[in-house]
Each structure stands twice: as structure tokens, then as C-alpha cells.
Design a protein around this motif. Structure first.
Motif, PDB file in Angstrom:
ATOM      1  N   ALA A  47      -1.685  -6.843 -10.057  1.00 26.30           N
ATOM      2  CA  ALA A  47      -2.923  -7.028  -9.660  1.00 26.30           C
ATOM      3  C   ALA A  47      -4.179  -6.050 -10.282  1.00 26.30           C
ATOM      4  N   PRO A  59      -4.968   1.466  -9.651  1.00 30.68           N
ATOM      5  CA  PRO A  59      -4.671   1.867  -8.450  1.00 30.68           C
ATOM      6  C   PRO A  59      -5.611   2.781  -7.717  1.00 30.68           C
ATOM      7  N   ASP A 109       0.891  -1.228  -0.152  1.00 31.73           N
ATOM      8  CA  ASP A 109       0.009  -0.015   0.062  1.00 31.73           C
ATOM      9  C   ASP A 109       0.940   1.173   0.056  1.00 31.73           C
ATOM     10  N   ASP A 149      -5.412  -2.037  -6.612  1.00 31.75           N
ATOM     11  CA  ASP A 149      -4.727  -2.039  -5.319  1.00 31.75           C
ATOM     12  C   ASP A 149      -4.899  -0.633  -4.730  1.00 31.75           C
ATOM     13  N   SER A 150      -4.329  -0.390  -3.481  1.00 30.80           N
ATOM     14  CA  SER A 150      -4.700   0.671  -2.563  1.00 30.80           C
ATOM     15  C   SER A 150      -3.410   1.456  -2.395  1.00 30.80           C
ATOM     16  N   THR A 168       0.005  -1.389  -9.954  1.00 32.22           N
ATOM     17  CA  THR A 168      -0.258  -2.115  -8.620  1.00 32.22           C
ATOM     18  C   THR A 168       0.770  -3.204  -8.566  1.00 32.22           C
ATOM     19  N   GLU A 169       0.552  -3.855  -7.193  1.00 30.97           N
ATOM     20  CA  GLU A 169       1.636  -4.624  -6.714  1.00 30.97           C
ATOM     21  C   GLU A 169       1.401  -6.205  -7.483  1.00 30.97           C
ATOM     22  N   ARG A 208      -5.215  -2.061 -15.219  1.00 28.29           N
ATOM     23  CA  ARG A 208      -5.086  -2.240 -13.691  1.00 28.29           C
ATOM     24  C   ARG A 208      -5.374  -0.852 -12.813  1.00 28.29           C
TER      25      ARG A 208
END
Length: 162
Positions: free
Chosen positions: A91, A119, A70, A94-95, A87-88, A117
């Protein structure tokens, strides 16, 4: 004023465009800007009839950042910077709740690395957003601006261009 993101072609192209500083109503602080790759991006803000250069990519190798737990880490620099966020582990969503690094008064602009993706910039760490709340970047043209004060990053603008 309004925020605009101009980016390079979505695929390899033999064509390129150069924005020239001092031409018409362009005020490009970093000098002329050549848009010639898929990762070439420049952020402009409309102020009256003029367009002001807020940040650009291919000049910096650290312009692409990936969220990890995050968080992202930005360099501590005096100029306005533009970062492409992914994103990590690629993914779908993601936040981002924490931004490490930076310096007092630094301004950054964030956008998504890809429209596939998404974020989401959210409160919860050291990010404070306006009354609109969390901001999910579902399009590569979506952009959010943040200002660092003390240990926190405060939203100064957002543009949802989905």
C-alpha cells in the motif's frame, strides 16, 4: 548524537565499499562491513568524533519486515537490530502501532523499504513516541530508534532525511 544510514546502490553495481573497523573514527562492533547490494545498509551514530555501529542488514535474513494489521514482529535478541519496514500489500501508506516480540532493553532501528511506500510509526498499541508525535518514513534514509521496556517500545531517536 546524529544518526546516519549508509545504504547500497539503488541499482545493481559492480562497485562496492568496505567500511573497516578501527580505521580512522569507525567503531564497527560487527567487524568490517561490505556495502555491495541494494539491500546493504548500516546505521551509524556520531558520538563526539567517532561513528558507532548501531545495526546493519545483510547479516540477518529477518531484517525485512512487512506490516500486517498495524503490527510487526521482531526477534528477541540482545544486539541492536536494524529493520527495513514495508507496508501491508504494498500500500502507498500504512500505520505501525504495535511491535510484537523483542526483549527487555532491546534497541531496534526502523526505516522504510522504499521511498514510494510510506509506513507511519504511531501510538495506539504498545509504541510510545516523543512529543513530536507520529513519524512517517517517506524516504529510505528516514530512521527511528526504539527501546523495549516491559511490554512497550519507547522512541529514543528519529531522523527525518527527506
Amino acid at each position: 548524537g546524529e544518526i546516519y544510514v549508509i545504504q547500497g546502490p539503488q541499482a545493481t553495481s559492480a562497485r562496492d565499499v568496505t567500511l573497516k573497523t578501527g580505521t580512522g573514527n569507525l567503531n564497527l562492533y560487527g567487524g568490517d562491513f561490505r556495502i555491495n547490494t541494494t539491500t546493504s545498509r548500516i546505521v551509524l551514530q556520531k558520538v563526539g568524533a567517532a561513528f558507532i555501529d548501531l545495526g546493519r542488514t545483510p547479516d540477518h535474513t529477518d531484517s525485512a519486515l512487512t506490516i500486517a494489521s498495524d503490527a510487526i514482529t521482531v526477534p528477541s535478541v540482545s544486539e541492536v537490530r536494524y529493520f527495513v519496514i514495508d507496508t501491508e500489500a504494498a500500500a502507498a501508506t500504512d500505520s505501525l502501532t504495535t511491535i510484537n516480540g523483542g526483549r527487555e532493553g532491546q534497541i531496534i532501528y526502523l526505516t522504510s523499504a522504499t521511498s514510494s511506500r510510506d509506513p507511519t510509526v504511531a501510538e495506539g498499541g504498545n509504541i510510545t513516541l516523543d512529543a513530536a508525535g507520529s513519524f512517517t518514513m517517506t524516504n529510505v534514509a528516514d530512521v527511528i530508534g526504539l527501546l523495549k521496556r516491559s511490554a512497550s517500545w519507547y522512541e529514543i531517536s528519529r531522523s527525518d532525511n527527506a
